[in-house]
Design an enzyme around this catalytic site. Structure first.
Site, PDB file in Angstrom:
ATOM      1  N   TYR A  16      34.966  30.816  38.451  1.00  0.00           N
ATOM      2  CA  TYR A  16      33.944  31.678  38.741  1.00  0.00           C
ATOM      3  C   TYR A  16      32.803  31.702  38.058  1.00  0.00           C
ATOM      4  O   TYR A  16      32.166  32.258  36.827  1.00  0.00           O
ATOM      5  CB  TYR A  16      35.070  33.048  37.903  1.00  0.00           C
TER       6      TYR A  16
ATOM      7  N   ASP B  49      55.330  38.804  42.831  1.00  0.00           N
ATOM      8  CA  ASP B  49      54.529  37.647  41.925  1.00  0.00           C
ATOM      9  C   ASP B  49      54.960  37.779  41.083  1.00  0.00           C
ATOM     10  O   ASP B  49      54.125  38.650  40.330  1.00  0.00           O
ATOM     11  CB  ASP B  49      52.775  38.147  42.113  1.00  0.00           C
TER      12      ASP B  49
ATOM     13  N   LYS C 292      52.042  29.216  37.238  1.00  0.00           N
ATOM     14  CA  LYS C 292      51.459  29.097  36.032  1.00  0.00           C
ATOM     15  C   LYS C 292      52.671  28.583  35.160  1.00  0.00           C
ATOM     16  O   LYS C 292      52.688  27.173  35.098  1.00  0.00           O
ATOM     17  CB  LYS C 292      51.197  30.990  35.895  1.00  0.00           C
TER      18      LYS C 292
ATOM     19  N   TYR D 128      46.592  41.151  41.013  1.00  0.00           N
ATOM     20  CA  TYR D 128      45.876  39.246  41.519  1.00  0.00           C
ATOM     21  C   TYR D 128      46.886  39.152  41.647  1.00  0.00           C
ATOM     22  O   TYR D 128      48.116  38.922  41.055  1.00  0.00           O
ATOM     23  CB  TYR D 128      44.719  39.604  40.535  1.00  0.00           C
TER      24      TYR D 128
HETATM   25  C1  LIG Z   1      47.516  33.343  38.144  1.00  0.00           C
HETATM   26  C2  LIG Z   1      48.074  33.902  39.410  1.00  0.00           C
HETATM   27  C3  LIG Z   1      48.218  33.172  40.948  1.00  0.00           C
HETATM   28  C4  LIG Z   1      47.310  32.156  41.458  1.00  0.00           C
HETATM   29  O1  LIG Z   1      48.178  31.257  41.227  1.00  0.00           O
HETATM   30  P1  LIG Z   1      47.060  29.503  41.103  1.00  0.00           P
HETATM   31  O2  LIG Z   1      47.915  28.302  40.458  1.00  0.00           O
HETATM   32  O3  LIG Z   1      45.301  29.893  39.986  1.00  0.00           O
HETATM   33  O4  LIG Z   1      46.733  29.660  43.114  1.00  0.00           O
HETATM   34  C5  LIG Z   1      48.582  34.527  41.489  1.00  0.00           C
HETATM   35  N1  LIG Z   1      49.308  35.217  41.495  1.00  0.00           N
HETATM   36  C6  LIG Z   1      48.611  35.906  39.996  1.00  0.00           C
HETATM   37  C7  LIG Z   1      49.463  37.023  39.068  1.00  0.00           C
HETATM   38  C8  LIG Z   1      48.043  35.046  39.452  1.00  0.00           C
HETATM   39  O5  LIG Z   1      48.780  35.710  37.526  1.00  0.00           O
END
Ligand SMILES: *Cc1c(COP(=O)(O)O)cnc(C)c1O
Length: 407
Positions: free
Chosen positions: A12, A237, A266, A140
Site C-alpha cells: 500500500y 473468512d 496468516k 476485507y
Molecule cells: C489478510 C487477510 C486476507 C488476505 O490474506 P493474504 O495472505 O494477505 O493474501 C484475507 N482475508 C482476511 C480476513 C485477512 O485478514
C-alpha cells in the site's frame, strides 16, 4: 537515498516511499531488532501471524528437519506427509463437517478458491444465475481481483478498480448495537436476489483490515440461518480470526456455527511461511467435482511442517488463558481512553485492542513516537490497534498500551 526507498515496493505504498521503512536485522520472542540497535516490541504480530513470537526453537527445528528431507515438491500427482498431516489436523480442529481441504499459498488465494467453489457448486446444480456474492460492508478479504470485489466498496483500498470488478451485493455491516437491523437488511436483500447469489462471505466476530469492527455472535447465527433458508452458501473468512485470536480457536465458535466453506491463513504457520487453506463440506466438494486451481507451491512441505508444529504448539499451550489475560489487560489499559477528547471509540476482543481516533493519524510522526516508546504498531487511518503475539508478558503488553495512550 537508500535502495529500498528508490526501488522496492512496500504494501500500500509508492516508490519512493514518503514514510521510512525500518530494517529488521533479527527478531526473537516479541522483539524486533531494528538497524541502529533499536529493539521494539511487535504489537502487530507481523499482521496477525506470529502468534508464538519470533525465532521459536520448536518451529525453527520443524523446518530444519524438513529441509533436509524435501523442501518443495509439486502437488499434482504427488503428495507429501507434512501436507497430509496438516489436512488431518485442520479437519479435526475446525468447525463441524468441514472435511475436504484445499491448501493454497496466501490468504487471498484461499478466498479466490472459496469463491470459485461456490460458483461451481451452483453451476453444477444447474442454477446458472447464481453468480454473485453477498457480504457486509466494511469487510476485507484480500487484494486479488475476486477478493477485491467483496471488500468494502468505499473504504478506499480498491475503489480505483470498481469499473472492472463484478458487482456484488453489500449489506449493512453488523456492529455490537445493530444486530437485528443488520439481519433485517440481509434478509431483505436475500429475499429479493437469492436466485442470483451463490454465497455470502464474511469475517466472523471481527472485521479486520476493513475497519477493525467487532459485532455480536447473534449476527453470525442469523446469517447462517438466512443462508440456509435462501439457499446461499456461507463462506467464513477466518484468515485473521483463526487460531485463537478472538479468544476462541475459531471465530465461528462464538456463535457455534459451521460454514460451508472456511478460509484460513496468516497465523496458520505461526507466521513462518506463506500458506493458506480453504476447507469445504463433503456436500460442497462432491458437487464441485474437478476444481481448476493449482498453485505451484500448493501443499509445500516446508510450510506444512511448520504449520503442523505451530498448531501442536498452540494446542499444547494454555493459549486460551493467555488470550483472556491479554484481553483483560487491554480492557483495563485501553477502555479508559474513551474519555479522551481525541478518541472516539475503544474496542477490545480477545488479543485485539483497537483505539479509534476522531482524526486520521499522521503515519510518520505516530510511527516515530511509537518507536521511541519501544513499540512497533502500524497506524491505519483513524485506527491504532494491537494484536500481539500470545507469548507477550504483562509488562511488555503494558508498554504497548502505554505507547498507544501516549498518541
Ligand atoms: C489478510 C487477510 C486476507 C488476505 O490474506 P493474504 O495472505 O494477505 O493474501 C484475507 N482475508 C482476511 C480476513 C485477512 O485478514
Amino acid at each position: 537515498m537508500n535502495f529500498d526507498n528508490q526501488h522496492v515496493w512496500h504494501p500500500y505504498a509508492k516508490i519512493p516511499n514518503n514514510v521510512p521503512t525500518y530494517l529488521v536485522e533479527s527478531a526473537d520472542g516479541v522483539y524486533l531488532n531494528l538497524k541502529g540497535n533499536i529493539r521494539v516490541i511487535d504489537g502487530m504480530s507481523s499482521w496477525w501471524s506470529v502468534i508464538h513470537g519470533y525465532n521459536n526453537p520448536t518451529l525453527n527445528q520443524s523446518m530444519k528437519d524438513q529441509i533436509d528431507r524435501v523442501s518443495h515438491v509439486m502437488f499434482g500427482g504427488l503428495t507429501n506427509q507434512p501436507a497430509i498431516e496438516l489436512c488431518k489436523k485442520l479437519i479435526e480442529i475446525t468447525p463441524a463437517n468441514l472435511d475436504k481441504v484445499f491448501l493454497a499459498d496466501s490468504g487471498s488465494v484461499a478466498v479466490e478458491v472459496s469463491l470459485k467453489m461456490a460458483l461451481q457448486y451452483w453451476h453444477n446444480k444447474g442454477l446458472r444465475d447464481k453468480t454473485r456474492f453477498i457480504t457486509p460492508k466494511g469487510g476485507y478479504h484480500g487484494d486479488t481481483f475476486g477478493a477485491m470485489a467483496v471488500c468494502d466498496p468505499e473504504n478506499g483500498m480498491h475503489h480505483l478498480f470498481s469499473d472492472v470488478l463484478p458487482k456484488h451485493f453489500f449489506v449493512n455491516r453488523p456492529t455490537i448495537r445493530n444486530t437485528s437491523e443488520a439481519l433485517l437488511d440481509l434478509e431483505k436483500i436475500l429475499k429479493k436476489n437469492h436466485q442470483r447469489i451463490a454465497a455470502m462471505i464474511l469475517e466472523p466476530i471481527v472485521q479486520g483490515a476493513g475497519g477493525m469492527n467487532i459485532y455480536e455472535p447473534e449476527y453470525l447465527k442469523g446469517a447462517r440461518k438466512l443462508c440456509d433458508n435462501y439457499e446461499v452458501l456461507l463462506i467464513v473468512d477466518e484468515i485473521a480470526t483463526g487460531f485463537g485470536r478472538t479468544g476462541k480457536l475459531f471465530g465461528c465458535e462464538h456463535a457455534d456455527i459451521s460454514p460451508d466453506i472456511l478460509c484460513l491463513g496468516k497465523s496458520l504457520t505461526g507466521g513462518y511461511m506463506t500458506m493458506s487453506a480453504a476447507l469445504a463440506t463433503a456436500k460442497v466438494a462432491e458437487t464441485v467435482g474437478v476444481l481448476m486451481h493449482g498453485p505451484t507451491f500448493m501443499g509445500n512441505p516446508l510450510s506444512s511442517s511448520v504449520a503442523n508444529a505451530s498448531i501442536d504448539l498452540l494446542l499444547s499451550s494454555d493459549w486460551q488463558t493467555r488470550v483472556i489475560e491479554i484481553e483483560k489487560i487491554l480492557e483495563e489499559e485501553l477502555l479508559p481512553l474513551k474519555s479522551k477528547e481525541t478518541i472516539s471509540d475503544v474496542r477490545v476482543i480477545g488479543a485485539i485492542g483497537i483505539v479509534e481516533f476522531e482524526q486520521p493519524l499522521d503515519i510518520l510522526s505516530t510511527q516515530e513516537r511509537l518507536i521511541s516508546e519501544g513499540v512497533w504498531l502500524r497506524p491505519y487511518g483513524k485506527l491504532l490497534y494491537t494484536m500481539p503475539p500470545f507469548i507477550i508478558s504483562q509488562d511488555e503488553l503494558k508498554r504497548i498500551t502505554r505507547a498507544m495512550s501516549s498518541i
